[in-house]
Enzyme design. Structure first.
Site, short mmCIF file in Angstrom:
data_model
loop_
_atom_site.label_atom_id
_atom_site.label_comp_id
_atom_site.label_asym_id
_atom_site.label_seq_id
_atom_site.Cartn_x
_atom_site.Cartn_y
_atom_site.Cartn_z
N ASP A 195 -8.36 23.55 10.28
CA ASP A 195 -8.32 22.25 9.61
C ASP A 195 -7.35 21.34 10.34
OD1 ASP A 195 -8.17 20.13 7.95
OD2 ASP A 195 -7.65 21.26 6.15
N ASP B 238 0.85 -1.19 0.00
CA ASP B 238 0.00 0.00 0.00
C ASP B 238 0.88 1.23 0.00
OD1 ASP B 238 -2.66 -0.64 -0.16
OD2 ASP B 238 -2.68 -1.39 1.90
N GLU C 43 -2.82 17.35 6.44
CA GLU C 43 -2.57 18.23 5.31
C GLU C 43 -2.76 19.68 5.73
OE1 GLU C 43 -4.53 15.57 5.15
OE2 GLU C 43 -3.80 14.31 3.50
#
Lengths: 742, 565
Positions: A368, A331, A372
């Site tokens: 946020d 992965d 990211e």
């Protein structure tokens, strides 16, 4: 946040429980003590039956003991002292082999003991219905059956493997994983599996039991580390057959030597037929006792090395298959790249100041909490000295990401009205800008494409100030930036406009490229699996140095890929943790489920990695190869040894009949008796000398097969030819020096 | 460098020149492709199938294939046995040869069917022309074709993927006989006749002085005797007889004929597995052992006879004389050509002789004996040499493969328990036949009475007989009277065990390999075409051979050699 893997929280590696992961000293006194006792216990002939080579040695030992008794009674074929010495050393040969096996098992047993501690008598609250508040009955854990519902509350031990159907709790799984930091277990999703023997630290859980007594993960683990249920692996069986074949050949060669000798004595008119003691000695020296004695130790030690690496294999077959793997499916996220993408650059649109872009980007990301988002804040701070601001002071409203808008951002209330900042995928922002009267600039579109092509993720930032009329918004004043273009003003204020792009990038783990090129050297192909689009995937694949990639991977695509490789005759290994990985895990030849994963994944795989570390596959492959290499090398060594033994025993046995055969005594051994005894002693001692090697395994180097063969042939083949000449001579010399030899 | 060494090199060069075109030709034939012979022989092939009432197309599983092979061989034994019993009443018997004793007839029947051609009879004093032509010569063809068929089946097992079939036994037998053995034999027989080998059906010539000169259809039988690595001579003296092998050139042709098909089959193998290097690697391994063996024999026999050293005899190799150990050798060949012939005939499972191995120096006699004991895999018999060698390759790949940390593979096929079991059985059974047979013989009064020499040399005679039979070589060491019931029955049993104890496991391996998938080659795969693998293969063959037979050899030729001074 849940500690999901060692990569997420590297500091946890140091906080691990003492039982696992640490290299145990090879000869730990407690293990040695137990192994010595076990070695004696294993003299039981029934135990030896499993191993044809050592069973032959057992018969030979018993037979020579009989010859010794006969000699004591005065009807013997030779000096009782000599026969006794041979007989004793044959028993020692057997004991040394037993000791090797016991040592290998002992290391597992020590582990099993500590596992058992967590299996002590646990009481379970079995719910009568499914309601947590409803009545329950306290029963012993072993009484639980599949589909029973139990309630476990803070401070209680989970009575068996199962699935959380209700509740959230922090659980200490150190009994299984050695990891002392608690993990969260909750109903639904990928964290619903719990293991019996682990401890609930806070809150409560309702669990549906998924295993019957004796079949739990802990039971399997104990059986595995103890080697109790160890079944011979396919290669081991094949090797056993070859060794049995060789044993029969040597049995024929030595047994027929008696008639040959009787005839020769008659023909030569001198000497006497070879004695049974000598024949038996020759037989034991010739049959591959070295590999025969160490074979099961090598297998158990292979499993043990897996356990040291914190991997529980459900069968030795899987460990062996790991050595054969030629395709690794990995992965992308967490294995090849760090878990999350990070912002690496701000690329403003034409006419926009980069600082202005950075500021807007940071503002939009202040609330946020995704990695990211954090990285954008950090980048703005580091590159442009923009401090984090207090959102309350700005009166900002965070607009979270939704699947509909595919954007996130903030709404700021300023003097002139409202200011909206949005960031998101290029297509989403383009819609946003155009629907608010703006135009998405072409240069930005090019930048976005370039970033995508380079394997990055572009996030476009845009702003819109619906409340403002006229040029120059308050936002400009706040930022102190110059805002020049106002030609595209709408009737309700300036149109929305795109400020620029944030470049997010997957960060490829350090050293991973080297690992992959090592794998390539082993002849193993690496395939990256990712949900990214093909462009992004190709760029990361190139950066990480994998051989191939599967982009926009779905569980079906994964399964199909595995089947394709297998149809081409390749052995495929993969890791997985989610329920949707289960079909692919079940299909793969070597399937490593993460311990943090779901029950379905764990059941589909044939190994469980307690560290939940996807790069573990590489280690697993090495351990598998090591196990095969150790077997092959010791087989070669064992067979090559026979040459020297012939030179010791043949002249000794027949020099009386044909004195000329004395010329074969190239080692210059003292006497026939000392020569034969030396060979037998060497044959026994070499097993002891090789125990550390069989437990540790022959070192694997990631070079091509041809080079490996050359190297191992030189060491174990040529070495196997030479070493016994030296060893037997030394032992002979010692026997003479110590006056043991007549 | 003496002429013997020049001849050795010349031989190897010529062999290569013949094998290189023949190998691919055989591959084409066995794969059913058209060759330049098809316009003539194609209709014949189809005619045979029609006559037999078979299609030649049906793909057989290994068991069916094995039954077919067993059937044709059993039929052969019965036919040869019956012919020997009935020859007195049958035509083409000018010398009125009588019925053979049962034990000898059985021994001979088994001997020719198993490609051994051990002869406990003297051809010219026992067999009618009909028996020689219809019984023995036919089996010379069929036994060689049998082994070629089995080899091709094994190669198909290696090549095919997940397939149950390993080919059609009848087609394989017909094609190898029709397109390979027959045309080569025809050319060879003509060449031999041109050198003076006789070919007639005349009665024996009785000279005025009372000498009887035997006649017969010699050239036709000698051709296939060599090409099929059978080795059974028309005359008792085999290729030492001037009518069977008249001169140096016929000798060279015969030596080449022994090796040409076994060598070519290596290249056939390379072509069929679509990797020529694999074939060359096996050929290289065979050549290495052969050259080693040849060097020892040539050197040992050039040293002169140890028994004559005390006497004023000049045994030095020089321009004036062949020199060396000339006891039991033909002057027209000398010690060099005889050493070469002996090494070839025992490397291959031919067993024809042009000199008396019994009279070789101990070391010179040890080499042929040991070459047989290695399993007749150094070139070996037509077909049987290569399938034997491929079994050793499986063992080598198995150990080597483990040493590189991978489940062993040969040509992409995983070598697992079943293959190891079959390889072990195939290596074990002939060894058991040799060792147990020799042990029984030296314990039996009747059998030891046949021994003509005292001491270790006598033991070597018995060991040689059982080695020769169990490995289907058929060469006689000499000096042992084998025509007694003990040896006739005992050696017949050894020949059967040595032949079918290998053929059936090989076919089983072919079936098992054919069903497997092919693993693509990668960096982690053990390459099987490199000098390193050649060394591994040579090592496995030599080590297994040495370890199994060293004790027995020590009491025979080694003790004898070391006793010389």
């Amino acid at each position: 946040m849940v500690p999901h893997s060692r990569q997420d929280l590297p500091h946890l590696a140091h906080a691990r429980g003492g039982t696992y992961g640490q290299a145990r000293p090879l000869f730990e006194p407690s293990i040695v003590r137990r192994a010595v006792i076990d070695a004696l216990r294993k003299l039981n002939p029934l135990h030896q039956l499993r191993n044809p080579v050592m069973f032959t040695v057992w018969i030979c030992s018993a037979f020579t003991t009989g010859l010794w008794v006969q000699a004591l009674a005065g009807h013997g074929e030779g000096r009782p002292g000599f026969i006794l010495a041979i007989s004793l050393w044959l028993w020692f040969t057997l004991l040394f082999a037993n000791f090797a096996e016991a040592m290998a098992e002992g290391r597992g047993k020590a582990q099993a003991d500590s596992l058992r501690k967590s299996k002590r008598d646990v009481k379970a609250k079995r719910l009568v219905g499914t309601d947590r508040q409803g009545p329950h009955k306290v029963v012993d854990a072993p009484e639980l059956r599949i589909n029973d519902m139990v309630l476990v509350e803070a401070g209680e031990t989970i009575p068996g493997d199962g699935e959380v159907v209700e509740g959230v709790a922090s659980v200490n799984e150190s009994a299984i994983t050695g990891e002392s930091a608690p993990v969260i277990r909750e109903s639904g999703g990928d964290r619903s599996a719990v293991t019996g023997g682990t401890l609930v630290l806070s809150d409560w859980l309702v669990i549906r039991i998924s295993s019957n007594p004796g079949e739990s993960f802990l039971d399997r683990m104990i059986a595995m580390v103890e080697g109790a249920k160890r079944q011979k692996t396919p290669n081991e069986i094949a090797l056993d057959i070859l060794l049995a074949g060789l044993t029969i050949v040597f049995l024929l060669a030595t047994a027929t030597l008696l008639p040959f000798s009787i005839f020769s004595v008659k023909a030569a008119g001198q000497g006497s037929p070879v004695s049974l003691t000598v024949l038996v000695s020759l037989l034991v020296c010739l049959i591959p006792t070295t590999i025969g004695g160490l074979l099961s130790a090598i297998g158990i030690a292979g499993m043990d090395r897996m356990i040291q690496a914190n991997v529980i294999a459900t069968s030795g077959r899987a460990v062996e298959a790991a050595g054969d793997v030629d395709v690794l499916l990995l992965d992308k996220t967490g294995t090849i790249t760090l878990g999350n993408r990070q912002a690496v650059a701000f690329l403003p649109a034409e006419g926009v100041d980069i600082k202005q872009l950075a500021d807007a980007a940071q503002l939009s990301s202040l609330s946020d909490e995704t990695p990211e988002g954090r990285s954008i804040v950090v980048l703005a701070k580091e590159q442009y000295g923009l401090r984090e601001r207090d959102l309350h002071a700005l009166d900002a409203h965070f607009v979270p990401f939704t699947a509909q808008t595919r954007m996130s951002g903030v709404n700021l209330t300023t003097e002139g009205g409202q200011r909206q900042i949005r960031k998101g995928a290029a297509s989403a922002i383009e819609d946003y800008v155009q629907s608010n009267g703006g135009k998405f600039p072409d240069d930005l579109r090019r930048t976005v494409d370039q970033i995508s092509m380079a394997g990055g993720t572009p996030l476009v930032v845009a702003e819109y100030c619906p409340g403002l009329i006229g040029a120059g918004g308050s936002a400009d004043r706040t930022n102190g930036g110059a805002r020049g273009d106002a030609e595209a003003r709408g009737p309700g204020g300036p149109p929305a406009r795109a400020l620029g792009v944030i470049q997010l990038k997957d960060i490829v783990k350090g050293g991973i490229k080297e690992r992959f090129s090592e794998l390539r050297g082993m002849g193993i192909k690496t395939v990256m699996i990712t949900g990214d689009n093909p462009l992004t995937a190709a760029a990361i694949a190139a950066e990480a140095g994998v051989d191939d990639f599967l982009a926009q991977a779905t569980p079906e695509a994964k399964l199909k890929l595995i089947r394709e490789y297998q149809a081409g005759g390749r052995l495929v290994a993969m890791t997985g943790d989610g329920t949707n990985d289960a079909p692919a895990l079940a299909q793969a030849d070597v399937a490593v489920a993460m311990n943090s994963g779901t029950q379905a994944a764990k059941e589909a795989g044939n190994m469980v990695d307690l560290d939940s570390n996807p790069t573990k596959l590489i280690e697993i492959v090495e351990i598998g190869k090591q196990m095969l290499m150790t077997r092959g090398s010791l087989t070669t060594f064992s067979i090559a040894n026979d040459v020297a033994k012939y030179f010791a025993i043949l002249p000794a046995a027949f020099v009386a009949t044909y004195p000329a055969l004395g010329a074969l005594n190239i080692m210059g051994l003292h006497s026939p008796e000392s020569a034969i005894l030396s060979a037998v002693i060497f044959n026994a001692l070499i097993i002891v000398v090789l125990i550390p090697l069989s437990l540790r395994g022959v070192k694997y180097r990631p070079v091509g097969a041809a080079q490996l063969l050359q190297r191992n042939l030189l060491i174990y083949g040529a070495g196997g030819l030479v070493v016994p000449f030296i060893g037997i001579k030394l032992i002979d010399w010692l026997l003479v020096a110590l006056h043991f030899a007549a | 460098m003496s002429h013997a060494w020049i001849q050795n090199l010349l031989f190897l060069g010529l062999l290569l020149a013949l094998a290189v075109p023949l190998g691919p030709f055989i591959a084409k034939v066995m794969e059913g492709e058209r060759t330049f012979l098809h316009p003539v022989l194609g209709p014949v092939e189809r005619g045979i199938y029609r006559l037999m009432g078979i299609s030649g197309e049906e793909d057989m599983g290994w068991k069916t294939y094995a039954w077919a092979i067993a059937f044709i061989n059993l039929l052969g034994i019965a036919a040869v046995f019956a012919l020997q019993n009935a020859q007195a009443a049958l035509p083409l018997n000018p010398e009125a040869m009588g019925k053979l004793p049962t034990d000898l007839a059985l021994n001979t029947a088994v001997s020719f069917v198993t490609n051994t051609n051990w002869q406990n009879y003297g051809g010219e004093s026992t067999m009618s022309y009909l028996t020689q032509m219809l019984g023995l010569t036919v089996q010379n063809f069929l036994s060689a074709a049998t082994a070629m068929a089995v080899l091709v089946a094994l190669i198909r097992g290696l090549v095919r993927r997940t397939s149950n079939g390993i080919g059609n036994a009848w087609a394989d037998l017909v094609r190898s006989t029709l397109y390979v053995l027959l045309p080569l034999s025809l050319v060879m027989a003509l060449l031999l006749v041109s050198q003076g080998v006789i070919q007639n059906l005349a009665a024996y010539v009785h000279t005025a002085s009372g000498q009887v000169i035997a006649m017969g259809p010699v050239a036709s039988q000698v051709a296939i005797k060599m090409l099929g690595t059978n080795g059974g001579g028309f005359f008792n003296a085999n290729s030492a007889h001037p009518f069977e092998n008249p001169n140096a050139l016929s000798n060279l042709i015969q030596m080449l004929a022994i090796f040409v098909i076994p060598a070519a089959l290596c290249l056939t193998f390379g072509r069929m597995v679509k990797d020529r290097r694999q074939g060359w690697a096996v050929l290289a391994a065979m050549s290495v052992i052969f050259v080693l063996a040849l060097s020892v024999t040539t050197w040992a026999e050039s040293k002169g006879n140890a028994g004559l050293k005390q006497l004023p005899v000049d045994q030095v190799v020089s321009v004036h004389q062949g020199g060396g150990n000339m006891e039991g050798k033909e002057v027209r060949f000398g010690s060099g050509a005889t050493s070469l012939f002996a090494t070839i005939t025992t490397s291959a499972s031919c067993g024809a002789i042009n000199g008396w191995h019994d009279s070789f120096n101990p070391l010179g006699g040890l080499v042929p004996l040991w070459l047989m004991e290695l399993g007749e895999v150094v070139f070996g018999g037509v077909g049987s040499g290569l399938y034997g060698m491929l079994l050793f390759a499986l063992v080598g790949v198995f150990i080597g493969g483990l040493m590189v940390g991978r489940t062993p593979e040969y040509l992409g096929k995983k070598i697992e328990a079943f293959e190891m079991k079959m390889a072990s059985i195939a290596i074990l059974l002939p060894s058991a036949a040799i060792l147990i047979g020799t042990a029984a013989a030296v314990l039996s009064t009747a059998a030891t009475a046949s021994i003509s020499n005292p001491g270790p040399h006598g033991f070597t005679q018995v060991l040689y007989a059982f080695s020769s039979c169990a490995q289907n070589n058929g060469s006689a060491f000499g000096g042992l009277n084998g025509n007694i019931p003990f040896y006739n029955y005992g050696l017949a049993l050894a020949m059967l065990v040595g032949r079918f104890g290998v053929i059936f496991p090989v076919l089983a391996v072919a079936g098992s390999l054919g069903r497997k998938k092919v693993t693509p080659e990668g960096l982690g795969t053990l390459p099987t075409h490199t000098p390193l693998f050649v060394a591994v293969l040579v090592g496995v063959v030599l080590l297994v051979g040495a370890l199994t037979y060293l004790p027995a050899l020590a009491l025979g030729p080694i003790a004898e050699q070391l006793s010389l001074r």
